[in-house]
Scaffold this active site. Structure first.
Site, PDB file in Angstrom:
ATOM      1  CD  GLU A 196      -2.997  -1.171   2.212  1.00  0.00           C
ATOM      2  OE1 GLU A 196      -4.091  -1.683   1.931  1.00  0.00           O
ATOM      3  OE2 GLU A 196      -2.743  -0.637   3.310  1.00  0.00           O
ATOM      4  CD  GLU A 303      -4.375  -5.710   1.917  1.00  0.00           C
ATOM      5  OE1 GLU A 303      -5.148  -5.078   2.681  1.00  0.00           O
ATOM      6  OE2 GLU A 303      -3.148  -5.602   1.964  1.00  0.00           O
TER       7      GLU A 303
END
Length: 437
Positions: A196, A303
């Site tokens: 991320e 995710e």
């Protein structure tokens, strides 16, 4: 996932004799390749289902790794994402796992039994259980060190890290150390530049240039494996203007997925943290699939999670992903398991426990659907179910109010019941959230 409780896993009990005997027989394996907007996994082209198991990398009991991977594999999942980082600035206590100690006076990459040898066994077990691994090299968040550990050692901050020469030099040394260990393993699905990555308030060119340079470097070390960025998919002009579509976190999904040395795109989905409702996620999936399709690359829904009614709210996302052109696979956050001694794995509100009703719905039913079965996921609820931290509708584009606890993209927001434009009084750093004051 953005923020996890910081805990280093300690040694568990020894493996039972039965577990030692019942070893799986691995199938003939090959390196993963891309066919259009899908993946070729061991000779089979198609859509895959997978999961995240960050804690698998830090298990010190080999039997726990094996039992977890046995459960994942027997469930029909093909790909597992595990952390390839565990950065510290000071020497941990004996028995605690760490992969790299960062210091301006000399950094150490730990190749010992409490270091990368634990990751060695994860890769070995994945080979034995016919699983593929996605391995990121660094965390944007401070869990297991992350960019913050580099900042502690080399100065600067989370935004200057991408251009900090000392930090990037050590990051590349670590990348080389990890890649060289597994460059010939067919268990590696892909290398991931980071978990991320963000650069709050930066030009999107910062991450584009960094990702271009680092991905080229990884390719120079290892021509066998795929490479991806590992971003959340933030920043995309084709959405509704809600926070995740904006560019305040310094990422531009369409630009990133066009980078030639990145083989596929990734994106994540957390309505509970983003101030959107659950059904909003279907459009989020479709807009990213379209961007990947335009780039001629697969998208991985890497995710995702819903804190309320996971089966009802996540199953429609899985169906959307499976049936949308440009999508190559999805990986829910996160796997939960129970070990032979009765201890449970690390978990959070999104965990899907092995053999639970959510596992039946989101794993077994989903795998059946991928394989052409007749199992039908639950339909989208006629009334939107959201978390108490979630607005019933996405934030209005360009509006003056974003929902309480909704992410405000790093801008200045405050307010007793919503994020109203103004000066931020209290911001949750981890999620860029506007909190009640």
């Amino acid at each position: 996932m953005m923020m996890l409780s910081k805990s280093l896993l300690s040694a568990a009990t020894a493996a039972s004799a039965l577990a030692a005997v019942l070893q799986p027989v691995p199938r003939a394996s090959s390196f993963v390749t891309i066919s259009g907007t899908q993946f070729n996994i061991d000779g089979k082209v198609g859509y895959f289902a997978g999961t995240n198991c960050y804690w698998c990398s830090f298990l010190t009991n080999h039997a726990d790794v094996d039992s977890t991977f046995s459960h994942i594999s027997s469930s029909g999942l093909k790909v597992v994402r595990v952390w390839g980082f565990n950065d510290v600035n000071t020497q941990p206590s004996p028995g605690q796992i760490w992969f790299q100690k960062l210091s301006a006076t000399g950094s150490t990459i730990n190749t010992g039994a409490d270091g990368l040898q634990t990751l060695d066994y994860v890769v070995q077990s994945a080979e034995q259980h016919n699983l593929k691994l996605i391995i990121p090299f660094v965390n944007n968040w401070s869990d297991y060190g992350g960019i913050n550990a580099y900042v502690n050692a080399f100065g600067g901050n989370a935004t200057t890290w991408y251009t900090n020469t000392a930090a990037q030099t050590q990051y590349r040394k670590y990348v080389q150390a990890v890649v060289s260990r597994y460059a010939n393993s067919t268990a590696i699905f892909a290398w991931e530049l980071g978990n991320e990555p963000r650069c709050n308030g930066c030009s999107t060119d910062v991450i584009v240039q960094w990702a271009t340079s680092v991905s080229q470097y990884v390719k120079s070390l290892d021509s066998n494996h795929l490479v991806t960025l590992g971003d959340e998919g933030l920043g995309l002009s084709t959405g509704d203007g809600a926070y995740p579509y904006t560019y305040g976190e310094g990422t531009d999904f369409a630009k990133n997925v066009q980078i030639k040395s990145l083989d596929f795109g990734t994106f994540h989905l957390y309505p509970d943290s983003w101030g959107t409702n659950y059904t909003w996620g279907n459009g989020w999936i479709q807009t990213h699939a379209a961007a990947c399709l335009a780039a001629g690359k697969p998208c991985v829904f890497e995710e995702y999670g819903a804190q309320q009614n996971p089966c009802t709210n996540e199953a429609p996302w899985q169906t959307t992903s499976l049936t949308t052109r440009g999508m190559g696979g999805d990986m829910f956050w996160q796997w939960g398991d129970t070990f032979a001694n009765g201890a449970q794995s690390n978990s959070d509100p999104y965990t899907v426990w092995y053999n639970s009703s959510n596992w039946q719905c989101l794993v077994k039913n989903h795998v059946d659907a991928i394989n052409g079965g007749t199992t039908t996921p639950p339909p989208v609820s006629s009334t939107t179910t959201t978390s108490s931290r979630t607005s019933s509708t996405p934030p209005p584009p360009g509006g003056s109010c974003s929902p309480l606890y909704g992410q405000c993209g790093g801008s200045g927001y405050t307010g007793p019941t919503c994020c109203a434009q103004g000066t931020c009084i209290y911001s949750n750093y981890w999620y860029s959230q506007c909190l009640n004051t």
